[in-house]
Design an enzyme around this catalytic site. Structure first.
Site, PDB file in Angstrom:
ATOM      1  CD  GLU A  30      -2.736   1.146   2.518  1.00 43.63           C
ATOM      2  OE1 GLU A  30      -2.652   0.231   3.365  1.00 43.63           O
ATOM      3  OE2 GLU A  30      -3.448   2.155   2.660  1.00 43.63           O
ATOM      4  NE  ARG A 257       2.856  -8.288   9.604  1.00 48.27           N
ATOM      5  CZ  ARG A 257       2.940  -7.118   8.959  1.00 48.27           C
ATOM      6  NH1 ARG A 257       3.948  -6.321   9.135  1.00 48.27           N
ATOM      7  NH2 ARG A 257       1.978  -6.726   8.170  1.00 48.27           N
ATOM      8  CE  LYS A 267       3.267   0.167   4.535  1.00 52.24           C
ATOM      9  NZ  LYS A 267       2.602  -0.131   3.275  1.00 52.24           N
TER      10      LYS A 267
HETATM   11  P1  ATP Z   1       3.048  -1.998   7.524  1.00 52.80           P
HETATM   12  O1  ATP Z   1       2.437  -2.455   8.796  1.00 52.80           O
HETATM   13  O2  ATP Z   1       4.480  -1.716   7.609  1.00 52.80           O
HETATM   14  O3  ATP Z   1       2.282  -0.918   6.861  1.00 52.80           O
HETATM   15  P2  ATP Z   1       1.759  -3.730   5.771  1.00 52.80           P
HETATM   16  O4  ATP Z   1       1.665  -5.208   5.872  1.00 52.80           O
HETATM   17  O5  ATP Z   1       0.542  -2.951   6.047  1.00 52.80           O
HETATM   18  O6  ATP Z   1       2.970  -3.278   6.610  1.00 52.80           O
HETATM   19  P3  ATP Z   1       1.811  -3.551   2.957  1.00 52.80           P
HETATM   20  O7  ATP Z   1       2.171  -2.362   2.166  1.00 52.80           O
HETATM   21  O8  ATP Z   1       0.406  -3.984   2.928  1.00 52.80           O
HETATM   22  O9  ATP Z   1       2.324  -3.290   4.393  1.00 52.80           O
HETATM   23  O10 ATP Z   1       2.754  -4.788   2.624  1.00 52.80           O
HETATM   24  C1  ATP Z   1       3.062  -5.283   1.371  1.00 52.80           C
HETATM   25  C2  ATP Z   1       3.492  -6.706   1.528  1.00 52.80           C
HETATM   26  O11 ATP Z   1       4.616  -6.792   2.396  1.00 52.80           O
HETATM   27  C3  ATP Z   1       2.399  -7.542   2.141  1.00 52.80           C
HETATM   28  O12 ATP Z   1       2.299  -8.739   1.417  1.00 52.80           O
HETATM   29  C4  ATP Z   1       2.845  -7.773   3.546  1.00 52.80           C
HETATM   30  O13 ATP Z   1       2.369  -8.971   4.042  1.00 52.80           O
HETATM   31  C5  ATP Z   1       4.371  -7.748   3.408  1.00 52.80           C
HETATM   32  N1  ATP Z   1       4.994  -7.329   4.665  1.00 52.80           N
HETATM   33  C6  ATP Z   1       4.763  -6.192   5.345  1.00 52.80           C
HETATM   34  N2  ATP Z   1       5.462  -6.155   6.496  1.00 52.80           N
HETATM   35  C7  ATP Z   1       6.167  -7.314   6.539  1.00 52.80           C
HETATM   36  C8  ATP Z   1       7.086  -7.886   7.474  1.00 52.80           C
HETATM   37  N3  ATP Z   1       7.399  -7.255   8.605  1.00 52.80           N
HETATM   38  N4  ATP Z   1       7.616  -9.090   7.188  1.00 52.80           N
HETATM   39  C9  ATP Z   1       7.311  -9.725   6.059  1.00 52.80           C
HETATM   40  N5  ATP Z   1       6.456  -9.253   5.137  1.00 52.80           N
HETATM   41  C10 ATP Z   1       5.882  -8.061   5.359  1.00 52.80           C
HETATM   42 MG    MG Z   2      -0.683  -1.605   6.073  1.00 56.30          MG
END
Ligand code: ATP
Ligand code: MG
Length: 552
Positions: A30, A257, A267
């Site tokens: 995102e 994760r 983020k």
């Molecule tokens: P954040 O909490 O940092 O915003 P998010 O999961 O909301 O993380 P996205 O932009 O939706 O962030 O993530 C894109 C991809 O990266 C998704 O498939 C998510 O599962 C993966 N991802 C995000 N954070 C991690 C992590 N800490 N370890 C492994 N994969 C991750």
């Molecule tokens: Mg997110």
């Protein structure tokens, strides 16, 4: 070859059995912030398994929440993925599919799988039930497809205010899985979208947009993190009822994760730290965003190696920050050329040399790797040593310079401290020393042993530089930034950045370019700061000290 993890095994089986002819994956961030080390793991996995199997991986922006999103994030995400080492020939946006998603929603309404709910958001949420209590069906659940279609078209036409109507799937309000209790598929939002502008005032929800984008792109393996495990039944349900002719049916797989100690990998949390001014921005070198790690000096290969070592597991990982640092140290100890820099200079006059004395001494660029060659380091009558390498009244085991004592200058000569010179205020001003001319390194007299060897630079020939020394951003291994947690200032390390303003570095570093890495002997690994370093004002970031930053 990367090691076999459970996802790679599944993919190998699917190819062997002919279930899929080709692997198609996606990385779907995102665009609401910068990518971090956790994303690196997902990127390495998704782009990695595609490349290993001659498949393809989409970079798909999940831009269904227009308020949080920003073009700056879109650009940063692509740059970071490319920097990490992956090409992005297939870039898509969930918003590219808005017209098709709308068509799918209409199909689901016609087939009785979706309905427009005119209840308030509070009502919908209250009726959803809990893990132990089933939900209550909406009073609008049994509207006819014709009525639903009319309402949905009017939602799209802009007749309703935000929150006035939503489109919901009609699944099962008694399901033990709350995600199946008639989840919302579309909501009204009268906002500007970065790509579609004002074309749409209804936006698909995550599960709907994400599942159907996978279907439309022909994704074979939809790899996500564990928190989506209980969304998988909804994913399946949407594939079953979307009305698309699926040539390849995607399947969702979840992995754990990656979390890194002494840092935050979310983020939203990083955005909090920026807002609270605990750091200077998304690329502050104390963070573990990919932009920050790049600026700090981490080569991308090290992050890829770190992800390989972390592995892909079915459980969430908490990896100590020292492990990332140790992958770095191992690589840079092997690859980084050596150089001399003095962080806090103390002037030494070598009184037995003529005032115009000048010679160039050969110095190996790497002690274990002669193929890396050597350079010439200027040596003259006035030099700087590290002020901590001299003590007037040292403990007995002090192996550096003391009054009357001797020490070897790295790559140069043995010197003896003859006199401590003080300024008018009685403060230590400089040392007068004498050189043993027979003791030159590499020469005959080099075999004479003294207690210690210290680094130095020629006063006249060295160049000024600022050094930025980083320490862990958090005092605690697992920072807790939730409400009700200890105040941020108690968790953030007040000494996470130390600026050393008046260092001197050997002249070969005057042209140090961004991306270069050096081991400054005895000080650690350094790289020029990509934002602030220039030929007229060198600024070096310490990527890591020679020993762990995290030892207790
Ligand atoms: P954040 O909490 O940092 O915003 P998010 O999961 O909301 O993380 P996205 O932009 O939706 O962030 O993530 C894109 C991809 O990266 C998704 O498939 C998510 O599962 C993966 N991802 C995000 N954070 C991690 C992590 N800490 N370890 C492994 N994969 C991750
Ligand atoms: Mg997110």
């Amino acid at each position: 070859m990367p090691p076999q993890d459970f996802i790679r095994r599944i993919i190998a089986e699917d190819l062997a059995s002919g279930r899929h002819a080709r692997v198609v994956t996606r990385f779907p961030p995102e665009p609401n912030g910068f990518l971090h080390i956790g994303h690196a793991k997902s990127i390495c996995l998704n782009f990695g398994v595609a490349a290993e199997n001659r498949g393809v991986c989409y970079l798909r922006y999940d831009d269904t929440n227009p308020v949080a999103e920003d073009q700056a994030y879109v650009d940063a995400i692509r740059r970071d993925v490319n920097w990490l080492g992956f090409n992005t020939p297939l870039i898509t946006h969930a918003s590219d599919y808005f017209p098709r998603l709308y068509g799918i929603a209409e199909h689901m309404i016609r087939s009785g799988r979706a309905f427009v709910d005119s209840s308030s958001a509070e009502r919908i949420s209250a009726d959803r039930g809990t893990l132990t209590r089933p939900g209550r069906p909406s009073p609008f659940r049994d509207r006819s497809p014709a009525e639903n279609l009319d309402l949905f078209q009017r939602m799209r036409g802009g007749e309703f205010a935000d929150g006035e109507q939503v489109l919901r799937a009609k699944i099962d309000m008694a399901s033990p899985n709350i995600n199946l209790r008639d989840p919302v598929l579309y909501r009204v939002r009268h906002v500007q979208h970065p790509r579609t502008g004002r074309d749409w005032c209804i936006f698909p929800m995550y599960d709907f947009a994400h599942t159907l984008s996978d279907a439309l792109e022909g994704i074979t393996h939809s790899i996500c993190t564990l928190e989506f495990e209980d969304h998988r039944p909804l994913y399946e349900w949407l594939l079953d009822h979307c009305g698309l002719e699926l040539k390849t049916r995607p399947r969702q797989y979840e992995f754990g994760r990656l979390n890194l100690g002494h840092s935050v990998t979310s983020k939203r949390r990083v955005a909090d730290l920026i807002r609270l001014k605990a750091v200077d921005g998304w690329d502050d070198p104390r963070l573990v965003t990919l932009s920050a790690l790049r600026r700090r000096g981490y080569p991308p290969a090290i992050l890829r190696e770190f992800c390989v070592r972390a592995g892909v597991t079915r459980s969430e990982q908490m990896i100590g920050a020292e492990q990332l640092e140790s992958v770095l140290r191992e690589a840079l100890n092997r690859d980084a050329p050596r150089a001399m820099a003095v962080a806090r200079p103390l002037k030494i006059v070598l009184a037995n040399l003529p005032s115009d004395h000048f010679e160039e001494l050969p110095a190996a660029n790497h002690p274990q790797r002669p193929e890396m060659g050597s350079r010439l380091v200027p040596f003259s009558r006035e030099i700087h040593i590290e002020s901590t390498d001299f003590m007037e009244d040292p403990p007995r085991r002090f192996r550096r310079l003391r009054p009357g004592g001797e020490v070897r200058l790295r790559n140069a000569y043995i010197i003896r401290c003859d006199e401590v010179v003080r300024d008018a205020a009685g403060e230590l001003a400089e040392l007068r020393c004498s050189v043993d001319p027979q003791s030159r390194s590499g020469g005959e007299g080099a075999r004479r042993k003294v207690g210690g060897t210290i680094h130095w630079v020629s006063a006249k020939h060295s160049v000024p530089a600022e050094l930025r020394l980083y320490r862990p951003l958090f005092n605690v291994e697992r920072p807790d930034l939730d409400s009700g947690s200890p105040p941020l200032e108690e968790q953030v390390n007040a000494e996470s950045l130390e600026v050393v303003p008046s260092a001197r570095v050997e002249p070969s570093l005057a042209s140090a370019g961004v991306g270069g890495t050096w081991q400054f002997e005895r000080l650690g690994y350094f790289t020029p700061d990509s934002e602030d370093s220039s030929a007229s004002g060198l600024v070096f970031n310490r990527i890591a000290p020679l020993r762990s930053s995290y030892s207790a």
